[in-house]
Design a protein around this motif. Structure first.
Motif, mmCIF file in Angstrom:
data_model
loop_
_atom_site.group_PDB
_atom_site.id
_atom_site.type_symbol
_atom_site.label_atom_id
_atom_site.label_comp_id
_atom_site.label_asym_id
_atom_site.label_seq_id
_atom_site.Cartn_x
_atom_site.Cartn_y
_atom_site.Cartn_z
ATOM 1 N N ASP A 1 -3.805 5.973 -4.452
ATOM 2 C CA ASP A 1 -3.237 5.409 -5.674
ATOM 3 C C ASP A 1 -1.866 6.010 -5.953
ATOM 4 O OD1 ASP A 1 -5.479 3.830 -6.123
ATOM 5 O OD2 ASP A 1 -6.496 5.387 -7.303
ATOM 6 N N HIS A 2 -1.129 5.388 -6.849
ATOM 7 C CA HIS A 2 0.239 5.807 -7.127
ATOM 8 C C HIS A 2 0.306 7.162 -7.826
ATOM 9 C CE1 HIS A 2 2.034 2.038 -5.801
ATOM 10 N NE2 HIS A 2 1.079 1.406 -6.445
ATOM 11 N N ASP A 3 -0.780 7.589 -8.470
ATOM 12 C CA ASP A 3 -0.738 8.856 -9.206
ATOM 13 C C ASP A 3 -1.248 10.042 -8.392
ATOM 14 O OD1 ASP A 3 -3.338 7.991 -9.105
ATOM 15 O OD2 ASP A 3 -3.801 8.415 -11.206
ATOM 16 N N ARG B 1 0.835 -1.197 0.000
ATOM 17 C CA ARG B 1 0.000 0.000 0.000
ATOM 18 C C ARG B 1 0.873 1.252 0.000
ATOM 19 N NH1 ARG B 1 -2.713 -3.560 3.603
ATOM 20 N NH2 ARG B 1 -4.961 -3.765 3.259
ATOM 21 N N ARG B 2 0.354 2.292 -0.615
ATOM 22 C CA ARG B 2 0.978 3.616 -0.581
ATOM 23 C C ARG B 2 0.076 4.507 0.265
ATOM 24 N NH1 ARG B 2 0.374 8.300 -4.299
ATOM 25 N NH2 ARG B 2 2.240 9.617 -4.132
ATOM 26 N N GLU C 1 4.789 10.725 2.258
ATOM 27 C CA GLU C 1 4.464 9.444 1.647
ATOM 28 C C GLU C 1 5.079 8.304 2.441
ATOM 29 O OE1 GLU C 1 4.643 8.068 -2.871
ATOM 30 O OE2 GLU C 1 6.600 7.846 -1.889
ATOM 31 N N ARG D 1 5.316 3.900 2.174
ATOM 32 C CA ARG D 1 5.012 2.698 1.402
ATOM 33 C C ARG D 1 5.116 1.484 2.307
ATOM 34 N NH1 ARG D 1 4.715 3.295 -4.161
ATOM 35 N NH2 ARG D 1 5.293 5.385 -4.916
#
Length: 274
Positions: free
Chosen positions: A192-194, A129-130, A203, A205
Motif C-alpha cells: 500500500d502507499h502508506d 501497483r507500488r 520503491e 511504481r
C-alpha cells in the motif's frame, strides 16, 4: 543512487543521459558518480545507457520487424538509423538488416520455433501497483536467486504484510542481447502507499497498462517459452509493440509457498497504446 539512475535511464531513453546530466540528477560530481556507478554495476554510465537503448531497439525490432529503423532509432534516443546500425554492429557483430528470422540477436544460430501458446494467452488490464523491491543479479537457473528472495520474504514479515502479499518479478534486460553477468532481476512485493520502504529495498511504481499475458503452470523454463512466443509470434502477428516497461512475472503462488520447482505465474508484456 545507482538504482535511482537506472530507473531514470529506463524511464526516458530520449532524455539527456550524458554522465554529466545523470550525475547532476543525483547531486554527485561526475567524477565520483562515474566511479561509483562502475563499481556497483560493472559498467560505465555511458555503457549502461548504450545497452539500454540497444535492448529497447532489439525488442521493438523483434516484435515489429516492419517498423522503420529511423523511427526505432529516434524512439530510443539515437540520432539516426545509421547510429543505431553502427551501435548494433559493434555490440552484436552484425547490422540489424543482417538479422534473419529464427536467429538470436547474439548470432548464436538457429533456434526452434516457440510452442504455440495461443490457448494460454489473453490481453488484460493491469492496475497501477507500488512495489517494495529487492534486486538480484543473474538469471533464474544460472544463479541462485533464493537468497535475495529470502530477504524480501523476511522484509514482508517484518513489515506485517501477513501471508497474502502478491509477488511480482520484473526485468528490463533482454536475455538475448544482454551479457548474462549484466542481467538484473527484481523481486517485488505489492504494498500500500502508506507502507514505508527503506534501504536495502527500493520503491518501484508500475503504471496501469494493457498487457498480453501467457499463463504458465510448470517449471521455470516454461517462462522462457512464453517470452519466445510473445516476442517472436504474438506481437509480430498482431502488429503490436511492447511498451517501454519491464517484462513482468505475476505470481499466482509464491516460491516460498510452493517451492521453486514449479511456478504458477503469468508472464506479461505491457503493450504500447499507440
Amino acid at each position: 543512487m545507482v538504482a535511482q539512475v537506472a530507473e531514470l535511464v529506463r524511464r526516458d531513453l530520449t532524455a539527456d543521459l550524458s554522465t554529466a546530466a545523470l550525475s547532476e540528477s543525483v547531486h554527485v560530481s561526475a567524477f565520483h558518480f562515474h566511479r561509483i556507478f562502475a563499481a556497483v554495476t560493472g559498467e560505465t554510465p555511458a555503457a549502461f545507457v548504450r545497452r539500454a537503448r540497444l535492448e529497447r531497439a532489439a525488442k521493438v525490432m523483434a516484435a515489429a520487424p516492419d517498423r522503420r529503423l529511423t523511427d526505432i532509432a529516434f524512439d530510443v534516443g539515437l540520432s539516426s538509423p545509421s547510429e543505431l546500425s553502427r551501435s548494433f554492429r559493434r555490440a552484436h557483430g552484425m547490422a540489424p538488416s543482417d538479422l534473419e528470422p529464427g536467429r538470436r540477436w547474439a548470432g548464436e544460430g538457429a533456434i526452434p520455433e516457440p510452442p504455440d501458446l495461443s490457448g494460454l494467452t489473453e490481453v488484460v488490464s493491469l492496475t497501477a501497483r507500488r512495489l517494495a523491491v529487492v534486486r538480484a543479479r543473474g538469471v533464474i537457473g544460472l544463479h541462485d536467486l533464493s537468497e535475495p528472495y529470502r530477504r524480501l520474504v523476511d522484509w514482508c514479515g517484518e513489515a506485517g504484510l501477513g501471508d497474502a502479499w502478491q509477488l511480482i518479478g520484473a526485468c528490463w534486460d533482454d536475455h538475448e542481447t544482454t551479457p548474462l553477468d549484466r542481467i538484473h532481476y527484481e523481486f517485488g512485493a505489492v504494498v500500500d502507499h502508506d507502507v514505508p520502504i527503506e534501504a536495502p529495498l527500493v520503491e518501484r511504481r508500475l503504471p496501469a497498462a494493457t498487457a498480453v499475458v501467457v499463463r504458465c503452470d510448470g517449471p521455470p523454463a516454461d517462462a522462457a517459452d512464453a517470452w519466445e512466443f510473445l516476442y517472436r509470434t504474438w506481437l509480430p502477428s498482431r502488429g503490436r509493440v511492447p511498451a517501454h516497461l519491464p517484462s513482468l512475472k505475476l505470481f499466482r503462488e509464491r516460491p516460498d509457498q510452493i517451492g521453486w520447482e514449479r511456478w504458477h505465474v503469468d508472464c506479461a508484456i505491457a503493450l504500447d497504446p499507440s
